[in-house]
Scaffold this active site. Structure first.
Site, PDB file in Angstrom:
ATOM      1  N   ARG A 125     -48.161 -79.298  14.168  1.00  0.00           N
ATOM      2  CA  ARG A 125     -49.593 -79.452  14.378  1.00  0.00           C
ATOM      3  C   ARG A 125     -50.335 -78.722  13.254  1.00  0.00           C
ATOM      4  O   ARG A 125     -49.810 -77.765  12.673  1.00  0.00           O
ATOM      5  CB  ARG A 125     -50.010 -78.870  15.724  1.00  0.00           C
ATOM      6  CG  ARG A 125     -49.310 -79.481  16.933  1.00  0.00           C
ATOM      7  CD  ARG A 125     -49.693 -78.740  18.213  1.00  0.00           C
ATOM      8  NE  ARG A 125     -49.058 -79.319  19.396  1.00  0.00           N
ATOM      9  CZ  ARG A 125     -47.884 -78.924  19.879  1.00  0.00           C
ATOM     10  NH1 ARG A 125     -47.211 -77.939  19.276  1.00  0.00           N
ATOM     11  NH2 ARG A 125     -47.367 -79.490  20.953  1.00  0.00           N
ATOM     12  N   LYS A 149     -47.835 -74.148  21.270  1.00  0.00           N
ATOM     13  CA  LYS A 149     -48.610 -73.883  22.475  1.00  0.00           C
ATOM     14  C   LYS A 149     -47.879 -72.870  23.353  1.00  0.00           C
ATOM     15  O   LYS A 149     -46.660 -72.889  23.456  1.00  0.00           O
ATOM     16  CB  LYS A 149     -48.833 -75.185  23.244  1.00  0.00           C
ATOM     17  CG  LYS A 149     -49.723 -76.181  22.502  1.00  0.00           C
ATOM     18  CD  LYS A 149     -49.931 -77.448  23.311  1.00  0.00           C
ATOM     19  CE  LYS A 149     -50.857 -78.416  22.588  1.00  0.00           C
ATOM     20  NZ  LYS A 149     -51.061 -79.667  23.349  1.00  0.00           N
ATOM     21  N   HIS A 221     -53.788 -85.414  14.026  1.00  0.00           N
ATOM     22  CA  HIS A 221     -52.386 -85.586  14.412  1.00  0.00           C
ATOM     23  C   HIS A 221     -51.705 -86.764  13.723  1.00  0.00           C
ATOM     24  O   HIS A 221     -50.579 -87.125  14.081  1.00  0.00           O
ATOM     25  CB  HIS A 221     -52.275 -85.762  15.926  1.00  0.00           C
ATOM     26  CG  HIS A 221     -52.626 -84.534  16.702  1.00  0.00           C
ATOM     27  ND1 HIS A 221     -51.902 -83.367  16.622  1.00  0.00           N
ATOM     28  CD2 HIS A 221     -53.640 -84.291  17.564  1.00  0.00           C
ATOM     29  CE1 HIS A 221     -52.449 -82.451  17.411  1.00  0.00           C
ATOM     30  NE2 HIS A 221     -53.506 -82.985  17.987  1.00  0.00           N
ATOM     31  N   ARG A 224     -48.312 -86.002  12.221  1.00  0.00           N
ATOM     32  CA  ARG A 224     -47.388 -85.661  13.325  1.00  0.00           C
ATOM     33  C   ARG A 224     -46.906 -86.939  14.008  1.00  0.00           C
ATOM     34  O   ARG A 224     -45.713 -87.100  14.283  1.00  0.00           O
ATOM     35  CB  ARG A 224     -48.110 -84.739  14.304  1.00  0.00           C
ATOM     36  CG  ARG A 224     -47.286 -84.258  15.489  1.00  0.00           C
ATOM     37  CD  ARG A 224     -48.082 -83.173  16.214  1.00  0.00           C
ATOM     38  NE  ARG A 224     -47.597 -82.895  17.554  1.00  0.00           N
ATOM     39  CZ  ARG A 224     -46.621 -82.046  17.831  1.00  0.00           C
ATOM     40  NH1 ARG A 224     -45.987 -81.428  16.848  1.00  0.00           N
ATOM     41  NH2 ARG A 224     -46.248 -81.822  19.082  1.00  0.00           N
ATOM     42  N   HIS A 247     -42.407 -80.554  22.462  1.00  0.00           N
ATOM     43  CA  HIS A 247     -42.891 -81.072  23.740  1.00  0.00           C
ATOM     44  C   HIS A 247     -42.091 -80.460  24.886  1.00  0.00           C
ATOM     45  O   HIS A 247     -40.860 -80.391  24.822  1.00  0.00           O
ATOM     46  CB  HIS A 247     -42.752 -82.595  23.802  1.00  0.00           C
ATOM     47  CG  HIS A 247     -43.734 -83.322  22.945  1.00  0.00           C
ATOM     48  ND1 HIS A 247     -43.554 -84.625  22.531  1.00  0.00           N
ATOM     49  CD2 HIS A 247     -44.925 -82.921  22.415  1.00  0.00           C
ATOM     50  CE1 HIS A 247     -44.586 -85.002  21.794  1.00  0.00           C
ATOM     51  NE2 HIS A 247     -45.425 -83.995  21.724  1.00  0.00           N
ATOM     52  N   TYR A 256     -43.798 -92.370  21.871  1.00  0.00           N
ATOM     53  CA  TYR A 256     -43.484 -92.838  20.530  1.00  0.00           C
ATOM     54  C   TYR A 256     -42.461 -93.958  20.554  1.00  0.00           C
ATOM     55  O   TYR A 256     -42.413 -94.780  19.639  1.00  0.00           O
ATOM     56  CB  TYR A 256     -42.965 -91.679  19.674  1.00  0.00           C
ATOM     57  CG  TYR A 256     -44.011 -90.619  19.432  1.00  0.00           C
ATOM     58  CD1 TYR A 256     -45.021 -90.812  18.492  1.00  0.00           C
ATOM     59  CD2 TYR A 256     -44.003 -89.429  20.151  1.00  0.00           C
ATOM     60  CE1 TYR A 256     -45.989 -89.846  18.285  1.00  0.00           C
ATOM     61  CE2 TYR A 256     -44.965 -88.466  19.939  1.00  0.00           C
ATOM     62  CZ  TYR A 256     -45.954 -88.673  19.010  1.00  0.00           C
ATOM     63  OH  TYR A 256     -46.922 -87.725  18.802  1.00  0.00           O
TER      64      TYR A 256
END
Length: 276
Positions: A125, A149, A221, A224, A247, A256
């Site tokens: 990110r 995160k 993004h 990414r 994730h 995806y």
């Protein structure tokens, strides 16, 4: 306001057709039936969701103002919106974006090239990239540690192009930028020698996209998304991509796979003699 009025007119006409004349006549099942009917009426998922929100607002107002004894819509949820597929650039577009990432004769241009190569090369990110410290890099081992995160860290591999661009930045550009500041361990610096901001990094992408004639398609993004899509298109396992992206759930990554299936359908439709 006009959309809200149209939503209520549609709802009240539907109620009237079913003999529900008074607000107090309407129960939760009626509201749920109405919500279910919106798709059959040809409304898009977004329009149906907005219509249910309007109905919920109406009943909440009616209950608050004493027009009805209760709120029959309180537990009726708008339909879930379909997941939007992430927009990925073709590899040729990514290559053009990188080639247009700054003037290589300037320290800022060398920095920008390193930033864009790292973003596409790792799938990080933008916030993770600008948060990197020099010590997070192991160019000999061709890895970098990013903090995502929830302050969770993950180790990412670096490819040849990213390593080369970062080495050039560390040797030719970062010392010159750092000379304008008071000292910071951050990897990417602005022209005043201070840590580069997320907004500045996004601006680098936008300007690079404009020079590459990709206006309107590059967001925070984009690289990414492109990173993940290109890995899957070339046979990477979805769980490996999950780990690289950081994730928590593979379900998030599986969006995806929809992109790659869509691509397969397009190639099939254009290539197979019996597909058309």
């Amino acid at each position: 306001m006009a959309a809200y009025r149209r939503d209520l007119d549609r709802y009240l006409a539907w109620c009237d057709a079913r003999g529900l004349v008074q607000v107090d006549d309407i129960v939760e099942n009626d509201v749920a039936d109405y919500a279910a009917s919106l798709g059959a009426a040809g409304l898009s998922a977004a329009s149906a969701a907005r219509a249910v929100v309007s109905v919920r607002s109406f009943h909440r107002f009616a209950a608050r103002e004493g027009m009805a004894a209760g709120d029959p819509a309180a537990h009726v949820r708008p339909p879930a919106l379909p997941k939007r597929l992430p927009k990925a650039l073709a590899y040729e577009e990514v290559a053009a974006l990188i080639d247009c990432a700054g003037d290589p004769s300037t320290v800022e241009g060398v920095r920008d090239r390193a930033l864009v190569e790292l973003l596409y090369g790792t799938g990080a990110r933008i916030s993770e990239a600008v948060g990197l410290a020099v010590d997070d890099l192991d160019l000999g081992g061709r890895t970098v540690v990013v903090t995502g995160k929830g302050s969770k860290q993950r180790l990412l591999p670096l490819g040849d192009f990213a390593v080369g661009a970062i080495e050039a930045y560390l040797v030719r550009a970062r010392p010159a930028l750092a000379a304008h500041g008071t000292g910071t361990p951050r990897l990417f610096l602005n022209s005043r020698g201070r840590p580069m901001s997320r907004q500045s990094a996004y601006q680098v992408l936008r300007q690079s996209a404009d020079r590459a004639h990709l206006p309107g398609r590059v967001g925070p993004h984009t690289l990414r998304h492109s990173f993940a899509t290109h890995l899957l298109q070339n046979g990477a396992d979805v769980r490996v991509v999950q780990e690289l992206l950081g994730h928590a759930s593979v379900t998030t990554t599986q969006v995806y796979t929809l992109v790659t299936v869509d691509t397969l359908r397009q190639v099939y439709a254009e290539s197979h003699p019996r597909a058309r």
